[in-house]
Write a protein that holds these residues in place. Sequence first.
Motif, PDB file in Angstrom:
ATOM      1  N   GLU A 179       1.878 -15.668   6.431  1.00 24.86           N
ATOM      2  CA  GLU A 179       1.200 -16.866   6.618  1.00 24.86           C
ATOM      3  C   GLU A 179       0.366 -17.271   5.272  1.00 24.86           C
ATOM      4  OE1 GLU A 179      -1.253 -16.706  10.863  1.00 24.86           O
ATOM      5  OE2 GLU A 179      -1.441 -14.821   9.496  1.00 24.86           O
ATOM      6  N   TYR A 229      -4.554 -17.783  -0.306  1.00 21.56           N
ATOM      7  CA  TYR A 229      -4.418 -16.278   0.290  1.00 21.56           C
ATOM      8  C   TYR A 229      -3.012 -16.211   0.961  1.00 21.56           C
ATOM      9  CZ  TYR A 229      -9.544 -15.980  -0.830  1.00 21.56           C
ATOM     10  OH  TYR A 229     -10.613 -15.969  -1.463  1.00 21.56           O
ATOM     11  N   VAL A 230      -2.711 -14.906   1.084  1.00 20.31           N
ATOM     12  CA  VAL A 230      -1.481 -14.895   1.904  1.00 20.31           C
ATOM     13  C   VAL A 230      -1.622 -13.595   2.777  1.00 20.31           C
ATOM     14  CG1 VAL A 230      -0.574 -13.267   0.296  1.00 20.31           C
ATOM     15  CG2 VAL A 230       1.037 -14.295   1.858  1.00 20.31           C
ATOM     16  N   ARG A 231      -1.235 -13.617   3.968  1.00 18.71           N
ATOM     17  CA  ARG A 231      -1.408 -12.747   5.161  1.00 18.71           C
ATOM     18  C   ARG A 231      -0.165 -12.403   5.651  1.00 18.71           C
ATOM     19  NH1 ARG A 231      -6.089 -14.154   8.828  1.00 18.71           N
ATOM     20  NH2 ARG A 231      -4.477 -15.782   9.692  1.00 18.71           N
ATOM     21  N   GLN A 245      -4.635  -7.637   5.910  1.00 10.43           N
ATOM     22  CA  GLN A 245      -5.963  -8.310   5.197  1.00 10.43           C
ATOM     23  C   GLN A 245      -5.400  -9.693   4.677  1.00 10.43           C
ATOM     24  OE1 GLN A 245      -6.151  -5.005   2.241  1.00 10.43           O
ATOM     25  NE2 GLN A 245      -6.908  -6.381   1.115  1.00 10.43           N
ATOM     26  N   GLU A 246      -6.256 -10.427   4.337  1.00  8.97           N
ATOM     27  CA  GLU A 246      -5.899 -11.430   3.363  1.00  8.97           C
ATOM     28  C   GLU A 246      -5.829 -11.401   1.756  1.00  8.97           C
ATOM     29  OE1 GLU A 246      -8.103 -15.047   4.333  1.00  8.97           O
ATOM     30  OE2 GLU A 246      -7.917 -14.840   6.586  1.00  8.97           O
ATOM     31  N   LEU A 263      -2.277 -19.310   3.441  1.00  7.60           N
ATOM     32  CA  LEU A 263      -3.793 -19.903   3.765  1.00  7.60           C
ATOM     33  C   LEU A 263      -4.402 -20.643   2.383  1.00  7.60           C
ATOM     34  CD1 LEU A 263      -4.960 -16.844   5.641  1.00  7.60           C
ATOM     35  CD2 LEU A 263      -3.653 -18.743   6.768  1.00  7.60           C
ATOM     36  N   THR A 286       3.906 -21.063   7.557  1.00  9.57           N
ATOM     37  CA  THR A 286       4.253 -19.779   7.696  1.00  9.57           C
ATOM     38  C   THR A 286       5.880 -19.727   7.522  1.00  9.57           C
ATOM     39  OG1 THR A 286       4.495 -20.471  10.296  1.00  9.57           O
ATOM     40  CG2 THR A 286       2.554 -19.193   9.511  1.00  9.57           C
ATOM     41  N   PRO A 330      -2.343 -24.413   6.953  1.00 15.51           N
ATOM     42  CA  PRO A 330      -1.524 -23.351   6.502  1.00 15.51           C
ATOM     43  C   PRO A 330      -0.184 -23.490   6.677  1.00 15.51           C
ATOM     44  CG  PRO A 330      -2.476 -23.148   8.703  1.00 15.51           C
ATOM     45  CD  PRO A 330      -2.963 -24.235   8.241  1.00 15.51           C
ATOM     46  N   THR A 334      -1.543  -6.869  11.504  1.00 10.47           N
ATOM     47  CA  THR A 334      -1.919  -8.092  10.922  1.00 10.47           C
ATOM     48  C   THR A 334      -2.597  -7.236   9.647  1.00 10.47           C
ATOM     49  OG1 THR A 334      -2.257  -9.303  12.722  1.00 10.47           O
ATOM     50  CG2 THR A 334      -3.297 -10.122  10.515  1.00 10.47           C
TER      51      THR A 334
END
Length: 349
Positions: free
Chosen positions: A240, A185-187, A211-212, A242, A150, A148, A209
């Motif tokens: 983040e 994905y991104v969070r 969801q993805e 992912l 960030t 990952p 936080t």
Amino acid sequence: MDFVNKLDTDTLLSILSCLDDPSDLVRASAVSRSWRDFVIRYGLSKKLCFKLFHQLTCVDRVNEESSGSWSRSSLMDTKLLEREHRAFALLAKGCTSSPIRSCIADTIIASSTDNYLKKIVNTLDEIDQVGATPSYWSSSGQHKSSVPETLLYKLKGDLCVVTEFSIHPFQAYFQPGSPIYSSDYVRFRLGHLDNNNSEEKDNYVWTYTSQEFPMAQENRLQNFKLPEPVVCIGGYMLIEFLGRVQTRQLDGLYYICVLHVRVMGRSLANSFRLVDPDDDESGKFGLMVVRYCDPKEMGETEVEEEVLCRQLRQAANYQQRLNFLHRDEGYAWLDEEDDGYAESDGEEV
């Protein structure tokens, strides 16, 4: 008939607690002295804030910038209750009706950076090149697609009501096939510094936080709207990324590259600041009222400031690129005569 004087307290609380609009509660408190006293005595403005935005439950006391310190033993004092009512009434109104604008103030750090020019600060402007060179953030290359990345940002103010995140993956137009370096994905995380107030890595408390969200491997600004607005307590945001989807032809490594990041919401910086928790047991913040103003004016001065910051940032970018060029004479700038890409010890990413 003034029903405040006729009904019991529980019934009155049940009725007035049905009000979901901060303006309605303010109007109710203006009906008569008895109505106002009831709204203030039972902290209905504060309760409405917590009802609309549960993240605000970590705020337990109010102070005004021009006033002195407060004492928990004096919380039932009439003046303190009135102060609390005014502050939370303004906070509720600001959280629901102040202008929605860009909320990012500055960049903090990226988990990795490919080289000096491909830094996180480039993601603040939605332009894919400065002068003749590409402008974006790039991670370092990885053999595994699961590694990952960030990006950490500072928002405009200690309190921001975030409604939407947007990310524009970067398309490497100078590479064969013009690949797009997005993620699977991104969070998103929102929060504050821990007690020592240092912006070092892992020194944050994330109170929200998301969801993805799946990302598309497409060259466009991709919007990720939250199911409901969220109050960021503390003014920091972590993105983040992912999963990696694109390798660079030159070295076969996976990269993530971002052209632009945007966060939309309501900044309350003109009216409120947070005061750090006064003891380790409660973990509660104090709410400092900087000034009382119309919620529609809460972000007014930020537009001019944002333009000035962007101009200064672009000027600094030009200067840093010139410094880099002087320091590394082997760096080749991208121009129209290049065969699709520039080189600096190999292919540009």
